[in-house]
Design a protein around this motif. Sequence first.
Motif, PDB file in Angstrom:
ATOM      1  N   GLN A   1       0.829  -1.203   0.000  1.00  0.00           N
ATOM      2  CA  GLN A   1       0.000   0.000   0.000  1.00  0.00           C
ATOM      3  C   GLN A   1       0.866   1.257   0.000  1.00  0.00           C
ATOM      4  O   GLN A   1       0.560   2.224  -0.698  1.00  0.00           O
ATOM      5  CB  GLN A   1      -0.932   0.003   1.207  1.00  0.00           C
ATOM      6  N   VAL A   2       1.928   1.237   0.774  1.00  0.00           N
ATOM      7  CA  VAL A   2       2.841   2.383   0.818  1.00  0.00           C
ATOM      8  C   VAL A   2       3.495   2.568  -0.549  1.00  0.00           C
ATOM      9  O   VAL A   2       3.544   3.684  -1.078  1.00  0.00           O
ATOM     10  CB  VAL A   2       3.919   2.197   1.911  1.00  0.00           C
ATOM     11  N   THR A   3       3.968   1.487  -1.136  1.00  0.00           N
ATOM     12  CA  THR A   3       4.604   1.548  -2.454  1.00  0.00           C
ATOM     13  C   THR A   3       3.638   2.109  -3.489  1.00  0.00           C
ATOM     14  O   THR A   3       4.015   2.966  -4.294  1.00  0.00           O
ATOM     15  CB  THR A   3       5.087   0.144  -2.879  1.00  0.00           C
ATOM     16  N   ASP A   4       2.399   1.647  -3.461  1.00  0.00           N
ATOM     17  CA  ASP A   4       1.399   2.155  -4.398  1.00  0.00           C
ATOM     18  C   ASP A   4       1.184   3.652  -4.234  1.00  0.00           C
ATOM     19  O   ASP A   4       1.067   4.387  -5.218  1.00  0.00           O
ATOM     20  CB  ASP A   4       0.068   1.415  -4.226  1.00  0.00           C
ATOM     21  N   MET A   5       1.137   4.118  -2.995  1.00  0.00           N
ATOM     22  CA  MET A   5       0.931   5.547  -2.747  1.00  0.00           C
ATOM     23  C   MET A   5       2.146   6.365  -3.181  1.00  0.00           C
ATOM     24  O   MET A   5       1.996   7.460  -3.718  1.00  0.00           O
ATOM     25  CB  MET A   5       0.582   5.783  -1.292  1.00  0.00           C
ATOM     26  N   ILE A   6       3.340   5.831  -2.968  1.00  0.00           N
ATOM     27  CA  ILE A   6       4.558   6.513  -3.419  1.00  0.00           C
ATOM     28  C   ILE A   6       4.536   6.643  -4.937  1.00  0.00           C
ATOM     29  O   ILE A   6       4.763   7.727  -5.480  1.00  0.00           O
ATOM     30  CB  ILE A   6       5.824   5.766  -2.942  1.00  0.00           C
ATOM     31  N   GLN A   7       4.258   5.545  -5.627  1.00  0.00           N
ATOM     32  CA  GLN A   7       4.241   5.577  -7.087  1.00  0.00           C
ATOM     33  C   GLN A   7       3.155   6.508  -7.614  1.00  0.00           C
ATOM     34  O   GLN A   7       3.375   7.268  -8.554  1.00  0.00           O
ATOM     35  CB  GLN A   7       4.060   4.170  -7.650  1.00  0.00           C
ATOM     36  N   SER A   8       1.985   6.472  -7.020  1.00  0.00           N
ATOM     37  CA  SER A   8       0.880   7.319  -7.454  1.00  0.00           C
ATOM     38  C   SER A   8       1.226   8.799  -7.294  1.00  0.00           C
ATOM     39  O   SER A   8       1.006   9.602  -8.211  1.00  0.00           O
ATOM     40  CB  SER A   8      -0.375   6.982  -6.650  1.00  0.00           C
ATOM     41  N   SER A   9       1.783   9.149  -6.154  1.00  0.00           N
ATOM     42  CA  SER A   9       2.157  10.544  -5.911  1.00  0.00           C
ATOM     43  C   SER A   9       3.273  10.982  -6.852  1.00  0.00           C
ATOM     44  O   SER A   9       3.235  12.087  -7.411  1.00  0.00           O
ATOM     45  CB  SER A   9       2.590  10.725  -4.455  1.00  0.00           C
ATOM     46  N   LYS A  10       4.256  10.113  -7.056  1.00  0.00           N
ATOM     47  CA  LYS A  10       5.360  10.411  -7.967  1.00  0.00           C
ATOM     48  C   LYS A  10       4.851  10.704  -9.370  1.00  0.00           C
ATOM     49  O   LYS A  10       5.224  11.700  -9.994  1.00  0.00           O
ATOM     50  CB  LYS A  10       6.344   9.236  -7.993  1.00  0.00           C
ATOM     51  N   ILE A  11       3.958   9.866  -9.854  1.00  0.00           N
ATOM     52  CA  ILE A  11       3.418  10.031 -11.201  1.00  0.00           C
ATOM     53  C   ILE A  11       2.558  11.283 -11.297  1.00  0.00           C
ATOM     54  O   ILE A  11       2.708  12.076 -12.227  1.00  0.00           O
ATOM     55  CB  ILE A  11       2.626   8.764 -11.616  1.00  0.00           C
ATOM     56  N   SER A  12       1.676  11.484 -10.332  1.00  0.00           N
ATOM     57  CA  SER A  12       0.766  12.632 -10.408  1.00  0.00           C
ATOM     58  C   SER A  12       1.506  13.962 -10.319  1.00  0.00           C
ATOM     59  O   SER A  12       1.055  14.960 -10.881  1.00  0.00           O
ATOM     60  CB  SER A  12      -0.305  12.549  -9.320  1.00  0.00           C
ATOM     61  N   LYS A  13       2.651  13.978  -9.657  1.00  0.00           N
ATOM     62  CA  LYS A  13       3.440  15.203  -9.524  1.00  0.00           C
ATOM     63  C   LYS A  13       4.502  15.343 -10.620  1.00  0.00           C
ATOM     64  O   LYS A  13       5.194  16.343 -10.693  1.00  0.00           O
ATOM     65  CB  LYS A  13       4.097  15.251  -8.145  1.00  0.00           C
ATOM     66  N   GLY A  14       4.652  14.307 -11.441  1.00  0.00           N
ATOM     67  CA  GLY A  14       5.636  14.359 -12.518  1.00  0.00           C
ATOM     68  C   GLY A  14       7.071  14.339 -12.027  1.00  0.00           C
ATOM     69  O   GLY A  14       7.967  14.883 -12.663  1.00  0.00           O
ATOM     70  N   ILE A  15       7.305  13.682 -10.897  1.00  0.00           N
ATOM     71  CA  ILE A  15       8.645  13.605 -10.301  1.00  0.00           C
ATOM     72  C   ILE A  15       9.377  12.402 -10.879  1.00  0.00           C
ATOM     73  O   ILE A  15       8.809  11.319 -11.028  1.00  0.00           O
ATOM     74  CB  ILE A  15       8.546  13.514  -8.764  1.00  0.00           C
TER      75      ILE A  15
END
Length: 75
Positions: free
Chosen positions: A7-21
């Motif tokens: 769940q943590v990994t999914d949230m990290i990836q989701s935030s990374k993608i949505s912010k374009g990081i």
Amino acid sequence: MITNRTQVTDMIQSSKISKGIKWSEIAQAVGQSKEWSTAACLGQMAMTKEQATAVGEMLELSYRFLNGFTTRERS
């Protein structure tokens, strides 16, 4: 409620993608290679408190959220 590392990994990836990081930007923030930083964010390596805090700030995720799943004490 967060109950596992996936769940943590999914949230990290989701935030990374949505912010374009990029992984290289995370690597610069934590002071490690892109490969190491990617592995840490995917749950394959453990970050220090300072590194987890840097990732949390960059991705707008709380350190408290990341703490139980990604950190290790510096020896």
